[in-house]
Design a protein around this motif. Structure first.
Motif, short mmCIF file in Angstrom:
data_model
loop_
_atom_site.label_atom_id
_atom_site.label_comp_id
_atom_site.label_asym_id
_atom_site.label_seq_id
_atom_site.Cartn_x
_atom_site.Cartn_y
_atom_site.Cartn_z
N SER A 57 -3.03 10.83 -5.86
CA SER A 57 -3.47 11.98 -5.08
C SER A 57 -3.51 13.26 -5.91
CB SER A 57 -2.57 12.17 -3.86
OG SER A 57 -2.59 11.01 -3.05
N ASP A 85 -11.49 1.54 -4.05
CA ASP A 85 -10.33 2.39 -3.89
C ASP A 85 -10.39 3.03 -2.49
OD1 ASP A 85 -9.64 2.05 -6.82
OD2 ASP A 85 -11.57 3.07 -6.99
N ASN A 137 -7.09 1.10 -6.46
CA ASN A 137 -6.93 -0.36 -6.46
C ASN A 137 -6.68 -0.76 -7.90
OD1 ASN A 137 -7.10 -3.11 -6.00
ND2 ASN A 137 -8.96 -2.98 -4.77
N LEU A 148 -4.68 11.50 0.60
CA LEU A 148 -4.05 10.43 -0.17
C LEU A 148 -5.14 9.63 -0.86
CD1 LEU A 148 -1.09 8.16 0.79
CD2 LEU A 148 -3.10 7.18 -0.29
N ALA A 184 -5.74 6.43 -3.21
CA ALA A 184 -5.07 5.21 -3.65
C ALA A 184 -6.02 4.41 -4.52
CB ALA A 184 -4.60 4.39 -2.46
N ASP A 244 2.01 6.39 3.66
CA ASP A 244 1.18 7.47 4.16
C ASP A 244 1.67 7.88 5.53
OD1 ASP A 244 0.29 5.48 5.90
OD2 ASP A 244 -1.83 5.96 5.66
N TRP A 251 -1.62 -1.15 -5.63
CA TRP A 251 -2.26 0.13 -5.37
C TRP A 251 -1.39 1.25 -5.94
CZ3 TRP A 251 -6.96 0.41 -2.66
CH2 TRP A 251 -7.41 -0.79 -2.11
N THR A 252 -2.04 2.27 -6.49
CA THR A 252 -1.33 3.39 -7.11
C THR A 252 -1.76 4.68 -6.44
OG1 THR A 252 -1.32 2.23 -9.23
CG2 THR A 252 -0.86 4.59 -9.26
N ASN A 253 -0.80 5.48 -6.04
CA ASN A 253 -1.06 6.78 -5.45
C ASN A 253 -1.43 7.76 -6.56
OD1 ASN A 253 -1.00 9.33 -4.23
ND2 ASN A 253 0.71 8.79 -2.89
N PHE A 285 0.85 -1.18 0.00
CA PHE A 285 0.00 0.00 0.00
C PHE A 285 0.89 1.24 0.00
CE2 PHE A 285 -2.91 3.18 1.67
CZ PHE A 285 -4.04 2.91 0.91
N PRO A 286 0.48 2.31 -0.69
CA PRO A 286 1.33 3.51 -0.75
C PRO A 286 1.69 4.05 0.63
CG PRO A 286 -0.45 3.67 -2.35
CD PRO A 286 -0.73 2.45 -1.53
#
Length: 554
Positions: free
Chosen positions: A294, A265, A282, A278, A280, A247, A290-292, A244-245
């Motif tokens: 933001s 997501d 899915n 943030l 994220a 944080d 997972w891709t950030n 997970f990104p």
């Protein structure tokens, strides 16, 4: 992708009508629970009140506001949860004892016992903590319900930041329900072990699309990658997912399908770089990538934000966004492309300088659109607020994202659980407020019967098809009706019960098709009696006579 930093300007859609709809109050509110506690068809509210930011203050009542049906609320705290005070950071409604009404879970800060209040069926609660949940003082910023082991009842996960307070360090906890609303602590065998610092939120969601509830633990700690996504093995035992990104400083997370691809997501308020949000995505629907993204929130300021909710503010079928802020007006964003590109809508909500610690979205006044309620704490006037929506009503049916395929195996005659993932026009920890969710089923391709499905956490619902005869081909489908009356239907799926099917003409099940069976059909002719319904279509007619005569053995 970076989007333009120019807010969209719309006429004010959410008007502050607190003065005519809410009682006057000046109490420190941390969290909001929404549900129909008195079973009258409208949504009531519990405010979890608890005094003190960094040290224990005056003990407060959890406030119960009862909806009169049109979004005008009365304070009925003393008659519904009389004599209860505490430092409540969390409140959650859920039916723990499977009796059809909503019970109430209250989490406390500063090393105090969590409370479980049981509903008597009319919205009056009794404190039945003793004997129902383990005796354990915790510093709890959040506690929530979810069926982690797939047995159809609601279990409990809670933050626990140790003895000093929610900004301390401790082991999160997991309690399993025995089906009657009595809980056992299974933390040591079911959760990853190790103390976690400053736990702010705990959220159940099906991150990997396998019809069980995974667990997200959000923390306020500043060390990167402090929040945790724990994946359920299907039986209620969790393991860490490590990608997970990064944080930090998170206060809350909300789960919703921002891009319409069918998976959930996550948005973390205050959890991004320099106290931004943030977001994220899915990325592979299996919860493993997972891709950030933001930067797709525009603008995404560095500010002290506390909570968020996804909701469809413009009835276009995608999720928009509201963010609860500390000491400034709530921010509202439109999903401009249906794929998670959020642009702020200025002047959409009445200006307010109150410090909002929580936000909930639902149709409180019964007009079909989604209103906003906020809980105020830390500073300001401490007056909880309601903002009434004047925008378009919801005309979009709930979406059946996926329905579990029954695989019966080799054992005949067992009940068959079915789980389904649903989405409607707003998000919450305990799903949208449906009018009904039905599991329809029957034989010969006919959906002639139905059973109610139960919410098991976030977007998941569960129902059970009763035992069917050996060898029968069973069809089933899910029908969801939202609070407005919009109806969504899922696909019709089938499974075959193991074993040799009985002859449909053998109406008395004696092993032969004879005059007795013919007599049963004739006696029931023109009715819906199952005694004569050989075809399984719900009506006794010439088709049933044909089936009996075709199988005649004597």
């Amino acid at each position: 992708m970076l989007f333009a930093n120019t807010p969209t300007v719309f006429a004010q859609q959410f008007a502050d009508q607190t003065s005519t709809r809410f009682p006057v109050q000046t109490e420190y509110t941390n969290y909001i629970a929404v549900g129909d506690i008195d079973s009258d068809g409208d949504l009531d509210i519990c405010f979890a009140n608890g005094q003190g930011y960094s040290s224990l203050g005056t003990l407060l009542k959890p406030r119960i506001y009862i909806n009169g049906g049109t979004g005008i609320f009365t304070d009925q705290t003393d008659t519904r949860v009389g004599g209860i005070t505490g430092c409540f950071r969390s409140a959650e409604f859920g039916d723990v004892d499977l009796d059809g009404d909503l019970d109430l879970l209250l989490g406390q800060d500063y090393n105090r016992q969590m409370l479980l209040l049981v509903n008597n069926g009319s919205g009056v609660f009794a404190n039945e903590t003793s004997g129902r949940i383990p005796t354990l003082n915790t510093s709890t910023a959040r506690a929530t319900f979810g069926d982690v082991d797939g047995d159809g009842d609601l279990d409990i996960a809670l933050c626990n930041s140790g003895a000093s307070g929610r900004f301390g360090t401790g082991q999160p906890r997991l309690y399993l329900n025995d089906g009657t609303g009595r809980f056992t602590d299974v933390t040591t065998t079911r959760l990853p072990q190790g103390n976690v610092s400053q736990q702010m939120d705990v959220l159940f969601l099906d991150a990997d699309g396998d019809f069980d509830l995974d667990l997200f633990l959000a923390t306020r700690a500043t060390t990167p990658n402090q929040s945790r996504l724990w994946i359920n093995n299907g039986t209620g035992t969790f393991a860490s997912l490590g990608n997970f990104p990064n944080d930090s400083t998170a206060y809350a997370y909300d789960a919703g399908d921002i891009d319409g691809d069918g998976d959930l997501d996550l948005l973390g308020t205050n959890a991004g770089s320099s106290n931004q949000e943030l977001l994220a995505r899915n990325a592979n629907s299996a919860g493993t990538s997972w891709t950030n993204i933001s930067t797709s929130i525009s603008p995404n300021p560095s500010s002290d934000d506390n909570d968020s909710k996804f909701f469809d503010m413009d009835n276009d079928g995608d999720f928009d966004l509201v963010i609860a802020t500390l000491g400034s007006t709530k921010r509202i964003y439109r999903n401009t492309n249906g794929l998670g590109a959020f642009t702020q809508v200025t002047n959409a909500i009445t200006t307010s300088s109150d410090s909002s610690l929580d936000v909930k979205v639902a149709d409180f006044d019964g007009d079909g659109d989604y209103d906003i309620v906020t809980g105020q704490g830390e500073s300001g006037a401490f007056q909880n607020r309601i903002y009434i929506n004047s925008g378009p009503a919801d005309t979009i049916a709930p979406t059946i994202i996926r329905t579990e395929q029954v695989v019966p195996g080799s054992v005949a005659g067992d009940p068959r659980p079915v789980r389904v993932t649903l989405r409607d026009g707003y998000t919450s920890h305990m799903g949208f407020h449906a009018r009904s969710v039905l599991l329809q089923y029957g034989l010969q391709g006919q959906l002639t019967q139905s059973v109610a499905m139960r919410l098991t956490g976030n977007c998941l619902w569960r129902g059970v098809i009763p035992a069917q005869v050996a060898g029968s081909v069973v069809s089933y489908s899910v029908q969801a009706t939202d609070a407005v009356g919009n109806v969504g239907n899922g696909p019709v799926l089938t499974f075959t019960e193991p074993g040799t099917p009985p002859q449909p003409g053998d109406r008395n099940n004696d092993g032969s098709v004879d005059g007795l069976d013919l007599a049963m059909v004739l006696a029931a002719f023109g009715t819906s009696s199952p005694d004569g319904d050989a075809s399984g279509d719900g009506f006794v007619d010439g088709e049933d006579l044909t089936i009996v005569l075709a199988g005649f053995t004597a």
